[in-house]
Design a protein around this motif. Structure first.
Motif, mmCIF file in Angstrom:
data_model
loop_
_atom_site.group_PDB
_atom_site.id
_atom_site.type_symbol
_atom_site.label_atom_id
_atom_site.label_comp_id
_atom_site.label_asym_id
_atom_site.label_seq_id
_atom_site.Cartn_x
_atom_site.Cartn_y
_atom_site.Cartn_z
ATOM 1 N N ASP A 57 0.855 -1.181 0.000
ATOM 2 C CA ASP A 57 0.000 0.000 0.000
ATOM 3 C C ASP A 57 0.902 1.246 0.000
ATOM 4 O O ASP A 57 2.110 1.152 -0.218
ATOM 5 C CB ASP A 57 -0.981 -0.016 1.176
ATOM 6 N N GLU A 58 0.318 2.395 0.273
ATOM 7 C CA GLU A 58 1.054 3.651 0.261
ATOM 8 C C GLU A 58 2.162 3.690 1.317
ATOM 9 O O GLU A 58 3.132 4.434 1.193
ATOM 10 C CB GLU A 58 0.097 4.837 0.462
ATOM 11 N N GLU A 59 2.029 2.873 2.345
ATOM 12 C CA GLU A 59 3.038 2.816 3.407
ATOM 13 C C GLU A 59 3.994 1.637 3.233
ATOM 14 O O GLU A 59 4.834 1.375 4.096
ATOM 15 C CB GLU A 59 2.344 2.731 4.770
ATOM 16 N N GLY A 60 3.845 0.931 2.124
ATOM 17 C CA GLY A 60 4.713 -0.199 1.858
ATOM 18 C C GLY A 60 4.308 -1.487 2.558
ATOM 19 O O GLY A 60 5.029 -2.481 2.490
ATOM 20 N N LYS A 61 3.165 -1.491 3.223
ATOM 21 C CA LYS A 61 2.685 -2.693 3.902
ATOM 22 C C LYS A 61 1.883 -3.557 2.922
ATOM 23 O O LYS A 61 1.206 -3.040 2.044
ATOM 24 C CB LYS A 61 1.802 -2.319 5.095
ATOM 25 N N MET A 62 1.942 -4.857 3.119
ATOM 26 C CA MET A 62 1.196 -5.778 2.257
ATOM 27 C C MET A 62 -0.276 -5.726 2.625
ATOM 28 O O MET A 62 -0.745 -6.507 3.456
ATOM 29 C CB MET A 62 1.740 -7.198 2.414
ATOM 30 N N ASN A 63 -1.016 -4.822 1.990
ATOM 31 C CA ASN A 63 -2.438 -4.638 2.282
ATOM 32 C C ASN A 63 -3.327 -4.694 1.051
ATOM 33 O O ASN A 63 -4.542 -4.617 1.175
ATOM 34 C CB ASN A 63 -2.668 -3.296 2.993
ATOM 35 N N LYS A 64 -2.739 -4.795 -0.138
ATOM 36 C CA LYS A 64 -3.547 -4.762 -1.358
ATOM 37 C C LYS A 64 -3.585 -6.122 -2.029
ATOM 38 O O LYS A 64 -2.618 -6.881 -1.984
ATOM 39 C CB LYS A 64 -2.991 -3.717 -2.319
ATOM 40 N N ASP A 65 -4.736 -6.412 -2.668
ATOM 41 C CA ASP A 65 -4.869 -7.649 -3.423
ATOM 42 C C ASP A 65 -4.720 -7.362 -4.916
ATOM 43 O O ASP A 65 -4.461 -6.221 -5.312
ATOM 44 C CB ASP A 65 -6.191 -8.355 -3.097
ATOM 45 N N LEU A 66 -4.880 -8.378 -5.739
ATOM 46 C CA LEU A 66 -4.729 -8.231 -7.189
ATOM 47 C C LEU A 66 -5.638 -7.156 -7.770
ATOM 48 O O LEU A 66 -5.196 -6.342 -8.588
ATOM 49 C CB LEU A 66 -5.030 -9.557 -7.893
ATOM 50 N N ALA A 67 -6.900 -7.164 -7.382
ATOM 51 C CA ALA A 67 -7.853 -6.192 -7.923
ATOM 52 C C ALA A 67 -7.445 -4.771 -7.566
ATOM 53 O O ALA A 67 -7.569 -3.849 -8.391
ATOM 54 C CB ALA A 67 -9.261 -6.483 -7.412
ATOM 55 N N ASP A 68 -6.928 -4.573 -6.353
ATOM 56 C CA ASP A 68 -6.517 -3.244 -5.905
ATOM 57 C C ASP A 68 -5.421 -2.642 -6.778
ATOM 58 O O ASP A 68 -5.352 -1.429 -6.948
ATOM 59 C CB ASP A 68 -6.013 -3.277 -4.453
ATOM 60 N N ILE A 69 -4.547 -3.495 -7.321
ATOM 61 C CA ILE A 69 -3.431 -2.980 -8.123
ATOM 62 C C ILE A 69 -3.657 -3.152 -9.624
ATOM 63 O O ILE A 69 -2.800 -2.815 -10.425
ATOM 64 C CB ILE A 69 -2.102 -3.645 -7.720
ATOM 65 N N GLY A 70 -4.818 -3.699 -10.001
ATOM 66 C CA GLY A 70 -5.073 -3.976 -11.417
ATOM 67 C C GLY A 70 -4.147 -5.066 -11.938
ATOM 68 O O GLY A 70 -3.737 -5.051 -13.096
ATOM 69 N N GLY A 71 -3.822 -6.033 -11.068
ATOM 70 C CA GLY A 71 -2.846 -7.071 -11.380
ATOM 71 C C GLY A 71 -3.353 -8.140 -12.334
ATOM 72 O O GLY A 71 -4.539 -8.197 -12.680
ATOM 73 N N ASN A 72 -2.428 -8.973 -12.738
ATOM 74 C CA ASN A 72 -2.675 -10.024 -13.718
ATOM 75 C C ASN A 72 -2.292 -11.380 -13.151
ATOM 76 O O ASN A 72 -1.618 -11.459 -12.134
ATOM 77 C CB ASN A 72 -1.853 -9.754 -14.979
ATOM 78 N N ILE A 73 -2.705 -12.430 -13.863
ATOM 79 C CA ILE A 73 -2.376 -13.793 -13.450
ATOM 80 C C ILE A 73 -1.857 -14.575 -14.651
ATOM 81 O O ILE A 73 -2.431 -14.511 -15.740
ATOM 82 C CB ILE A 73 -3.607 -14.532 -12.875
ATOM 83 N N LEU A 74 -0.781 -15.329 -14.403
ATOM 84 C CA LEU A 74 -0.298 -16.341 -15.334
ATOM 85 C C LEU A 74 -0.390 -17.669 -14.591
ATOM 86 O O LEU A 74 0.271 -17.863 -13.569
ATOM 87 C CB LEU A 74 1.147 -16.061 -15.759
ATOM 88 N N LEU A 75 -1.265 -18.562 -15.057
ATOM 89 C CA LEU A 75 -1.528 -19.846 -14.411
ATOM 90 C C LEU A 75 -0.865 -20.965 -15.210
ATOM 91 O O LEU A 75 -1.096 -21.091 -16.411
ATOM 92 C CB LEU A 75 -3.032 -20.091 -14.314
ATOM 93 N N ILE A 76 -0.051 -21.766 -14.500
ATOM 94 C CA ILE A 76 0.688 -22.857 -15.131
ATOM 95 C C ILE A 76 0.355 -24.159 -14.402
ATOM 96 O O ILE A 76 0.487 -24.238 -13.182
ATOM 97 C CB ILE A 76 2.218 -22.623 -15.013
#
Length: 150
Positions: A57-76
């Protein structure tokens, strides 16, 4: 069902010299399906993955999920996650699901992760020999086993 989830800044999978999937910022998920797995495992694990808060998050703490960051997935798909090395030096894969069981569960995972993320996810090809490039961010690697929920 075992998922090895790596937070990445980029990743790709190459099959027969051609890029089959690639992402920026998100998760690479190596997924192993075992004999005991069912649709219930897919449902539970997909929700767990989508809810993981391992992005800063803005403070560098692990508080955001994939949706929060507009993230992607590569599934293998990776049956070797169910390797047993208790005897000898050659791993046994007796607990890994056979393709007739594993493929529908793998495809269901693709469907649920895509729906939950609200966009298409990238994948490898089930059973193919793949070259996976991973730029792990952190490094952050989480292992979740749906058979070990408690």
């Amino acid at each position: 069902m075992i998922a090895v989830i790596q937070r990445v800044t980029s990743s790709s999978v190459v099959i027969d010299g051609l890029v089959n999937g690639q992402i920026k910022d998100g998760f690479v998920i190596l997924l192993g399906v075992c004999l005991a797995d069912t649709n219930e495992d897919v449902d539970w694990l997909s929700k767990k993955i989508l809810g993981l808060r391992v992005f800063g998050d803005e403070e560098g703490k692990m508080n955001k999920d994939l949706a929060d960051i507009g993230g992607n997935i590569l599934l293998i798909s990776q049956f070797t996650l169910h390797a047993s090395t208790k005897k000898g030096n050659r791993p046994s894969f007796i607990e890994a699901a056979r393709p007739d069981q594993a493929i529908p569960l793998y495809e269901k995972m693709i469907e649920l992760l895509s729906e939950g993320l609200g966009k298409r996810i990238e994948t490898g090809v089930f059973g193919a020999h793949m070259k996976v490039s991973i730029e792990n961010d952190g490094p952050v690697t989480i292992i979740i086993d749906s058979q070990n929920r408690k």
